[in-house]
Design a protein around this motif. Structure first.
Motif, PDB file in Angstrom:
ATOM      1  N   LEU A   2      36.575  40.292  40.264  1.00  0.00           N
ATOM      2  CA  LEU A   2      37.897  40.913  40.311  1.00  0.00           C
ATOM      3  C   LEU A   2      38.319  41.195  41.751  1.00  0.00           C
ATOM      4  O   LEU A   2      39.452  40.899  42.137  1.00  0.00           O
ATOM      5  CB  LEU A   2      37.878  42.196  39.484  1.00  0.00           C
ATOM      6  CG  LEU A   2      39.191  42.727  38.964  1.00  0.00           C
ATOM      7  CD1 LEU A   2      39.903  41.712  38.097  1.00  0.00           C
ATOM      8  CD2 LEU A   2      38.963  44.001  38.187  1.00  0.00           C
ATOM      9  N   THR A   5      39.142  37.917  43.602  1.00  0.00           N
ATOM     10  CA  THR A   5      40.434  37.367  43.189  1.00  0.00           C
ATOM     11  C   THR A   5      41.576  38.144  43.829  1.00  0.00           C
ATOM     12  O   THR A   5      42.558  37.554  44.291  1.00  0.00           O
ATOM     13  CB  THR A   5      40.561  37.390  41.660  1.00  0.00           C
ATOM     14  OG1 THR A   5      39.417  36.752  41.091  1.00  0.00           O
ATOM     15  CG2 THR A   5      41.799  36.657  41.189  1.00  0.00           C
ATOM     16  N   TRP A   6      41.450  39.474  43.879  1.00  0.00           N
ATOM     17  CA  TRP A   6      42.492  40.279  44.525  1.00  0.00           C
ATOM     18  C   TRP A   6      42.596  39.946  46.013  1.00  0.00           C
ATOM     19  O   TRP A   6      43.683  39.825  46.557  1.00  0.00           O
ATOM     20  CB  TRP A   6      42.246  41.765  44.322  1.00  0.00           C
ATOM     21  CG  TRP A   6      43.300  42.561  45.015  1.00  0.00           C
ATOM     22  CD1 TRP A   6      43.203  43.214  46.191  1.00  0.00           C
ATOM     23  CD2 TRP A   6      44.650  42.722  44.584  1.00  0.00           C
ATOM     24  NE1 TRP A   6      44.409  43.793  46.523  1.00  0.00           N
ATOM     25  CE2 TRP A   6      45.320  43.498  45.546  1.00  0.00           C
ATOM     26  CE3 TRP A   6      45.367  42.283  43.464  1.00  0.00           C
ATOM     27  CZ2 TRP A   6      46.651  43.847  45.429  1.00  0.00           C
ATOM     28  CZ3 TRP A   6      46.702  42.641  43.350  1.00  0.00           C
ATOM     29  CH2 TRP A   6      47.331  43.408  44.325  1.00  0.00           C
ATOM     30  N   PHE A  21      44.043  37.300  38.370  1.00  0.00           N
ATOM     31  CA  PHE A  21      43.564  38.666  38.581  1.00  0.00           C
ATOM     32  C   PHE A  21      43.929  39.561  37.394  1.00  0.00           C
ATOM     33  O   PHE A  21      43.092  40.300  36.878  1.00  0.00           O
ATOM     34  CB  PHE A  21      44.143  39.242  39.879  1.00  0.00           C
ATOM     35  CG  PHE A  21      43.887  40.701  40.042  1.00  0.00           C
ATOM     36  CD1 PHE A  21      42.658  41.161  40.484  1.00  0.00           C
ATOM     37  CD2 PHE A  21      44.879  41.627  39.757  1.00  0.00           C
ATOM     38  CE1 PHE A  21      42.412  42.518  40.627  1.00  0.00           C
ATOM     39  CE2 PHE A  21      44.635  42.991  39.901  1.00  0.00           C
ATOM     40  CZ  PHE A  21      43.404  43.434  40.335  1.00  0.00           C
TER      41      PHE A  21
END
Length: 47
Positions: A2, A5-6, A21
């Motif tokens: 996570l 991806t951010w 995301f």
């Protein structure tokens, strides 16, 4: 995953990365919710 991806989204501004995301975030919340339900189901018995 996570956080990675951010970071990619923040660096690139790519909307597809943002949508990925959000999907991962939603799946993570759903998994957490399902795990929280399981112990309650085990404690509940119909007699």
């Amino acid at each position: 995953m996570l956080e990675f991806t951010w970071k990619v989204f923040a660096d690139t501004g790519n909307i597809d990365t943002y949508l990925l995301f959000k999907e991962l975030e939603r799946d993570r919340r759903q998994d957490r919710y399902e795990r929280e339900e399981d112990p309650a189901d085990a404690d509940f018995s119909i007699t």
